[in-house]
Motif scaffolding. Structure first.
Motif, PDB file in Angstrom:
ATOM      1  N   HIS A   8       8.435   0.192   5.383  1.00  0.00           N
ATOM      2  CA  HIS A   8       7.586  -0.990   5.178  1.00  0.00           C
ATOM      3  C   HIS A   8       6.228  -0.826   5.877  1.00  0.00           C
ATOM      4  O   HIS A   8       5.202  -1.199   5.318  1.00  0.00           O
ATOM      5  N   ILE A   9       6.251  -0.261   7.057  1.00  0.00           N
ATOM      6  CA  ILE A   9       4.997  -0.047   7.796  1.00  0.00           C
ATOM      7  C   ILE A   9       4.127   0.956   7.040  1.00  0.00           C
ATOM      8  O   ILE A   9       2.927   0.760   6.884  1.00  0.00           O
ATOM      9  N   VAL A  10       4.736   2.003   6.528  1.00  0.00           N
ATOM     10  CA  VAL A  10       3.990   2.996   5.747  1.00  0.00           C
ATOM     11  C   VAL A  10       3.441   2.347   4.480  1.00  0.00           C
ATOM     12  O   VAL A  10       2.290   2.593   4.087  1.00  0.00           O
ATOM     13  N   SER A  11       4.253   1.511   3.866  1.00  0.00           N
ATOM     14  CA  SER A  11       3.817   0.823   2.657  1.00  0.00           C
ATOM     15  C   SER A  11       2.613  -0.072   2.937  1.00  0.00           C
ATOM     16  O   SER A  11       1.635  -0.064   2.185  1.00  0.00           O
ATOM     17  N   ILE A  12       2.669  -0.829   4.026  1.00  0.00           N
ATOM     18  CA  ILE A  12       1.539  -1.708   4.387  1.00  0.00           C
ATOM     19  C   ILE A  12       0.320  -0.864   4.744  1.00  0.00           C
ATOM     20  O   ILE A  12      -0.810  -1.195   4.358  1.00  0.00           O
ATOM     21  N   ALA A  13       0.517   0.230   5.441  1.00  0.00           N
ATOM     22  CA  ALA A  13      -0.600   1.125   5.780  1.00  0.00           C
ATOM     23  C   ALA A  13      -1.266   1.661   4.513  1.00  0.00           C
ATOM     24  O   ALA A  13      -2.497   1.764   4.436  1.00  0.00           O
ATOM     25  N   ASP A  14      -0.446   1.985   3.520  1.00  0.00           N
ATOM     26  CA  ASP A  14      -1.005   2.455   2.237  1.00  0.00           C
ATOM     27  C   ASP A  14      -1.830   1.359   1.566  1.00  0.00           C
ATOM     28  O   ASP A  14      -2.896   1.629   1.012  1.00  0.00           O
ATOM     29  N   VAL A  99      -3.829  -9.616  -4.027  1.00  0.00           N
ATOM     30  CA  VAL A  99      -2.766  -9.212  -4.961  1.00  0.00           C
ATOM     31  C   VAL A  99      -2.199  -7.849  -4.582  1.00  0.00           C
ATOM     32  O   VAL A  99      -1.000  -7.597  -4.748  1.00  0.00           O
ATOM     33  N   LEU A 100      -3.036  -6.958  -4.042  1.00  0.00           N
ATOM     34  CA  LEU A 100      -2.519  -5.671  -3.554  1.00  0.00           C
ATOM     35  C   LEU A 100      -1.435  -5.892  -2.502  1.00  0.00           C
ATOM     36  O   LEU A 100      -0.381  -5.251  -2.529  1.00  0.00           O
ATOM     37  N   PHE A 101      -1.708  -6.796  -1.577  1.00  0.00           N
ATOM     38  CA  PHE A 101      -0.727  -7.067  -0.529  1.00  0.00           C
ATOM     39  C   PHE A 101       0.504  -7.780  -1.088  1.00  0.00           C
ATOM     40  O   PHE A 101       1.635  -7.467  -0.681  1.00  0.00           O
ATOM     41  N   ILE A 102       0.311  -8.716  -1.986  1.00  0.00           N
ATOM     42  CA  ILE A 102       1.463  -9.399  -2.589  1.00  0.00           C
ATOM     43  C   ILE A 102       2.342  -8.399  -3.329  1.00  0.00           C
ATOM     44  O   ILE A 102       3.572  -8.431  -3.222  1.00  0.00           O
ATOM     45  N   ASP A 103       1.702  -7.485  -4.057  1.00  0.00           N
ATOM     46  CA  ASP A 103       2.424  -6.432  -4.770  1.00  0.00           C
ATOM     47  C   ASP A 103       3.277  -5.627  -3.794  1.00  0.00           C
ATOM     48  O   ASP A 103       4.468  -5.389  -4.030  1.00  0.00           O
ATOM     49  N   SER A 104       2.672  -5.232  -2.692  1.00  0.00           N
ATOM     50  CA  SER A 104       3.386  -4.418  -1.707  1.00  0.00           C
ATOM     51  C   SER A 104       4.520  -5.185  -1.034  1.00  0.00           C
ATOM     52  O   SER A 104       5.607  -4.641  -0.825  1.00  0.00           O
ATOM     53  N   LEU A 105       4.276  -6.435  -0.697  1.00  0.00           N
ATOM     54  CA  LEU A 105       5.282  -7.217   0.037  1.00  0.00           C
ATOM     55  C   LEU A 105       6.451  -7.669  -0.836  1.00  0.00           C
ATOM     56  O   LEU A 105       7.576  -7.748  -0.363  1.00  0.00           O
ATOM     57  N   THR A 106       6.174  -7.969  -2.086  1.00  0.00           N
ATOM     58  CA  THR A 106       7.237  -8.493  -2.953  1.00  0.00           C
ATOM     59  C   THR A 106       7.909  -7.415  -3.778  1.00  0.00           C
ATOM     60  O   THR A 106       9.009  -7.630  -4.285  1.00  0.00           O
TER      61      THR A 106
END
Length: 169
Positions: A8-14, A99-106
């Motif tokens: 998840h941390i790597v995903s948020i960093a991306d 939306v980039l962050f929503i995409d990553s989080l959901t």
């Protein structure tokens, strides 16, 4: 469990890396908005100055004042459209980042929506720049540098430029 948290941390960093480019774009749009609002302020100030000339203007000067005010009104409308379009572009870019962050989080795939929003942002920015270019074109088309002609002086009289100008120095 630790591996999932790292993912998840790597995903948020991306996502943060992906969001950096739009944030730089927002900085550029902000600079452009600063230029546009400055131009609008100058146009409004010039219009007010010309409006103050009306009460004491010579009859021959009235038509010139009206034409100048008409050009200024057109320029103000173009700059206003440019401001609106660039602001719309900035809003759309901001929505892209969200939306980039929503995409990553959901985990929901919003890639098509992100692409459409970004295309709309670029279209709005392009149209805003076209308005800016058109306003610059109008401003320079009627630009006159040098001593005003008698019919363009506020009183309609010949302007005395002083001894330095008359002597050629």
């Amino acid at each position: 469990m630790a591996a999932v948290e790292v993912d998840h941390i790597v995903s948020i960093a991306d996502v943060i890396r992906l969001a950096v480019a739009p944030v730089f774009l927002l900085s550029g749009i902000a600079a452009l908005l600063n230029v546009l609002t400055s131009r609008l302020a100058r146009i409004v100030d010039r219009g007010r100055h010309l409006e103050m000339e009306f009460p004491g203007a010579a009859p021959g000067r009235m038509q010139t004042l009206r034409e100048s005010l008409g050009r200024l009104a057109l320029r103000a409308r173009l700059v206003s459209w440019g401001i609106s379009l660039c602001t719309g572009s900035a809003i759309l870019v901001s929505v892209v980042v969200v939306v980039l962050f929503i995409d990553s989080l959901t985990g929901v795939n919003f890639s098509a929506l992100i692409a459409v929003l970004f295309i709309m942002a670029m279209a709005a920015l392009t149209l805003g720049l076209v308005c800016f270019l058109r306003e610059i074109s109008l401003a320079t088309r009627h630009l006159r540098i040098g001593e005003p002609e008698p019919e363009h002086s506020p009183t309609g009289q010949v302007v005395d430029t002083g001894p330095a100008r008359r002597s050629g120095g």
